[in-house]
Design a protein around this motif. Structure first.
Motif, PDB file in Angstrom:
ATOM      1  N   LEU A   8       0.834  -1.200   0.000  1.00 23.49           N
ATOM      2  CA  LEU A   8       0.000   0.000   0.000  1.00 23.49           C
ATOM      3  C   LEU A   8       0.870   1.251   0.000  1.00 23.49           C
ATOM      4  N   PHE A  57       0.931   4.339  -2.616  1.00 25.40           N
ATOM      5  CA  PHE A  57       0.753   5.742  -2.244  1.00 25.40           C
ATOM      6  C   PHE A  57       1.940   6.605  -2.673  1.00 25.40           C
ATOM      7  N   ARG A 101       1.041  12.786  -8.574  1.00 25.94           N
ATOM      8  CA  ARG A 101       0.218  13.941  -8.245  1.00 25.94           C
ATOM      9  C   ARG A 101       1.096  15.190  -8.153  1.00 25.94           C
ATOM     10  N   TYR A 114     -21.992  24.361  -7.723  1.00 27.49           N
ATOM     11  CA  TYR A 114     -20.531  24.267  -7.787  1.00 27.49           C
ATOM     12  C   TYR A 114     -19.964  24.820  -9.095  1.00 27.49           C
ATOM     13  N   ARG A 153     -17.694  27.724  -8.324  1.00 23.01           N
ATOM     14  CA  ARG A 153     -16.663  27.354  -7.360  1.00 23.01           C
ATOM     15  C   ARG A 153     -15.515  26.576  -8.020  1.00 23.01           C
ATOM     16  N   GLU A 171      -9.508  23.683  -6.647  1.00 24.59           N
ATOM     17  CA  GLU A 171     -10.868  23.306  -6.261  1.00 24.59           C
ATOM     18  C   GLU A 171     -11.272  22.082  -7.078  1.00 24.59           C
ATOM     19  N   ARG A 172     -11.603  20.996  -6.363  1.00 25.28           N
ATOM     20  CA  ARG A 172     -12.065  19.791  -7.054  1.00 25.28           C
ATOM     21  C   ARG A 172     -13.406  19.385  -6.489  1.00 25.28           C
ATOM     22  N   LEU A 173     -14.120  18.557  -7.247  1.00 22.51           N
ATOM     23  CA  LEU A 173     -15.367  18.012  -6.718  1.00 22.51           C
ATOM     24  C   LEU A 173     -15.218  16.540  -6.396  1.00 22.51           C
ATOM     25  N   GLN A 174     -14.048  15.963  -6.751  1.00 24.43           N
ATOM     26  CA  GLN A 174     -13.813  14.543  -6.518  1.00 24.43           C
ATOM     27  C   GLN A 174     -12.719  14.391  -5.468  1.00 24.43           C
ATOM     28  N   PRO A 175     -12.817  13.324  -4.644  1.00 25.93           N
ATOM     29  CA  PRO A 175     -11.743  13.119  -3.664  1.00 25.93           C
ATOM     30  C   PRO A 175     -10.435  12.736  -4.345  1.00 25.93           C
ATOM     31  N   GLY A 176      -9.351  12.840  -3.576  1.00 24.88           N
ATOM     32  CA  GLY A 176      -8.047  12.464  -4.105  1.00 24.88           C
ATOM     33  C   GLY A 176      -7.998  10.985  -4.426  1.00 24.88           C
ATOM     34  N   GLY A 177      -6.952  10.582  -5.104  1.00 25.78           N
ATOM     35  CA  GLY A 177      -6.824   9.179  -5.496  1.00 25.78           C
ATOM     36  C   GLY A 177      -5.965   9.106  -6.735  1.00 25.78           C
TER      37      GLY A 177
END
Lengths: 148, 471
Positions: free
Chosen positions: B287, B291, B298, B411, B414, B420-426
């Motif tokens: 894991l 990451f 990223r 949004y 925004r 500014e994102r609307l999706q979580p990280g990953g």
């Protein structure tokens, strides 16, 4: 027998980065306190969780909220001001996870009523220790009225 | 026309209209009074002489008549006196009676020969016995009236002269103060903020001068205050511009310096991953490795997007007036792997000349196509359409329409903020800079950008730009 078992300490983790969420889970697991971790990915979901809305209709009331700052849709600062303005929620302690002391000072300057701050350290061991301190402090505090 | 000239001409005009009227009317009255007096005089004299000569006429007493005539002529200034009998024969005469038929003048106005001619009948018991004719000279009257006329003209001329003089003096007095006010205004306007006019006397001009001085004082004060504020603001602006330039330079250098360790971190993380993935016994170690690779990727994307964002407001070449379609093709080639893996169907309209240079048009389209490919709705085949429309006067509109999972209305503004994102990280998360970058590029080209909902869900990016073919 079930009466003797202590009620688990419920933590709501509000964090959108899977890697950071994993670290928090690891840190909570490595401490001995029995802990029930619920994970949501932004402020919108966190409010739904606390208000038992949508998919969170059966959600428990957390003893502690661990809050990341930078999240999609509703960030930590917005969540904090909303939660502290809600009489049903404002007593739940919120500990903010920040990535630097600078960020921590900026958030503190908004006087949004965070109960504490943890700066996410580079060293995982340090992070586990910081989480442990917060966890045991609030665990004891939350348990005190019941003990008394 | 000067103020003084106007004053003089105005007064002169009033005088020229009114004074002759007054003088003419006075002279007319004078003439009338004198003429009436003369007429009464000649009639009275006629009756008196006729009465005193009646007996002598009846008796044809020529000696007495001569005596009466001589006496009258000696005492009065008649032109002539003549007494005739009923048949018209002259009984007695003196002076120079007119020859020919006698004509009585009822009024002085009828006089043609310089004599007011009068005839009085000498009757006894209603029967005519004779006539008395006499003439009174009107020359003295004419002389007196001519004298009065000359005198009046002289008076008129003198009066006009005096009025001209006094109006000139008054005009000069007013004009001098007005000139002082004018000069003061000019000096004030040229920057002598402390110049004031003299406040002499208590008349309206002095009040005007006082008002001027008050105005000048207040204007001077606010001018000084404004000047100092302007210079302070200029200094602040210069300081701000310097600080901005410093900050910008620092950001650019920082991004540049971050690039090197980031690139190395990414390379070695991938190398480690390719060597160790699936070989580690410990799940936690696996894991962590995932990451590490995700974090490195990223970080590389962030550093790249920050650099693009910093460069977004400055042109990096000439506007893409020649071949914007070539730019679109280049973008699609770079995104070919994502397009293939998503199976996206892409409809392209041919683009008109755009006011954006090719490098930034590439960044803009990359960011927008990347979003469309990244946030697709898994349940339906992805369709992306790039279209062009008229955007009103001198504007054109680009629309990039997708049928992805769309952005809720609250949004849509925004998401243009940085990070500014609307999706979580990953592993598949964007950097949160794409739309901020797009807006910075579009706005620096004089355009605007916003989001709407596509028909049937999904997002439509609407870009409004100045139309270069119209300019």
């Amino acid at each position: 027998m079930t009466q003797k078992q202590p009620k688990p300490f419920i933590v709501l983790l509000v964090e959108d980065e899977p890697a950071d969420a994993h670290l928090v889970r690891v840190a909570l697991r490595e401490n001995r306190i029995l802990c029930d971790v619920h994970h949501v990915i932004d402020g919108v979901e966190a409010l739904e969780f606390l208000r038992h809305q949508g998919p969170f209709s059966g959600s428990p009331r957390p003893d502690l909220i661990l809050l990341d700052l930078n999240m999609p849709r509703m960030d930590g600062r917005e969540f904090l001001s909303e939660a502290k303005a809600d009489p049903a929620l404002h007593e739940i302690p919120v500990v903010v996870l920040t990535t630097s002391d600078v960020e921590r000072d900026v958030v503190a300057s908004y006087q949004l009523g965070a109960a504490g701050y943890i700066t996410k350290p580079v060293d995982v061991e340090q992070f586990v220790e910081a989480i442990r301190q917060v966890q045991s402090y609030w665990f004891v505090l939350v348990r005190l009225p019941e003990a008394g | 026309m000067r103020f003084r000239t106007k004053t003089i001409l105005g007064v002169a005009l009033i005088q020229a209209l009114l004074l002759p009227l007054v003088v003419m009317s006075a002279l007319h009255n004078l003439r009338q009074a004198n003429e009436e007096e003369l007429e009464q005089q000649v009639q009275l004299a006629g009756r008196l002489i006729a009465a005193s000569a009646r007996d002598a006429v009846i008796s044809e007493d020529l000696a007495t008549l001569d005596g009466i005539v001589a006496e009258v002529m000696a005492a009065h200034q008649f032109d002539y006196l003549r007494i005739l009998d009923s048949s018209g024969r002259t009984l007695a005469a003196a002076g120079h009676p007119p020859a020919g038929p006698f004509h009585t003048d009822q009024r002085v106005a009828e006089v043609t020969d310089g004599s007011l001619d009068w005839e009085e009948a000498i009757n006894v018991a209603g029967l005519p016995y004779g006539r008395l004719q006499l003439g009174l000279s009107t020359r003295r009257l004419e002389q007196a009236l001519a004298e009065a006329w000359r005198w009046a003209l002289g008076l008129l001329a003198m009066e006009m002269g005096l009025v001209a003089l006094f109006s000139w003096l008054l005009g000069s007095h007013l004009v001098r103060q007005l000139i002082a006010l004018r000069d003061a205004s000019l000096r004030f306007a040229s920057g002598e903020l402390d110049h004031r006019v003299a406040e002499l006397g208590n008349d309206e001009l002095a009040e005007t001068a006082r008002a001027f001085n008050t105005m000048a004082r207040q204007l001077g004060e606010s001018h000084r205050q404004l000047s100092s504020e302007v210079s302070q603001r200029q200094e602040a602006q210069e300081a701000l511009a310097r600080a901005n330039a410093d900050l910008r330079r620092f950001a650019e250098i920082s991004a540049h310096h971050l690039q090197e360790p980031t690139r190395r971190l990414t390379s070695f993380a991938q190398r480690l991953h390719s060597r160790l993935a699936g070989r580690l016994e410990d799940e936690e170690a696996n894991l962590s490795l995932e990451f590490i690779v995700q974090g490195a990727n990223r970080l590389r994307a962030l550093v790249r997007d920050v650099q693009l964002y910093l460069a977004a407001s400055e042109p990096r070449g000439e506007p893409a007036s020649l071949n914007p379609d070539g730019v679109v093709q280049g973008v699609l080639e770079r995104l070919a792997p994502q397009i293939r893996s998503s199976g996206a169907q892409i409809d392209l309209a041919s683009l008109p000349p755009l006011p954006i240079d090719p490098p930034r048009l590439t960044d803009l389209l990359l960011a927008l196509f990347d979003n469309a490919l990244r946030y697709r709705q898994p349940e339906r085949p992805l369709r992306i359409a790039l279209s062009v429309g008229e955007g009103g006067a001198g504007r054109l509109q680009l629309q990039l329409c997708d049928n992805g999972h769309g952005i809720p209305a609250e949004y849509r503004e925004r998401v243009f903020r940085v990070f500014e994102r609307l999706q979580p990280g990953g592993p598949d998360a964007g950097t949160g800079l794409g739309l901020a970058l797009a807006r910075r590029i579009v706005e620096s080209c004089g355009g605007s950008i916003h989001l709407t909902e596509s028909s049937g869900g999904g997002t439509t990016v609407v870009i409004d730009l100045p139309n270069r073919t119209h300019t």
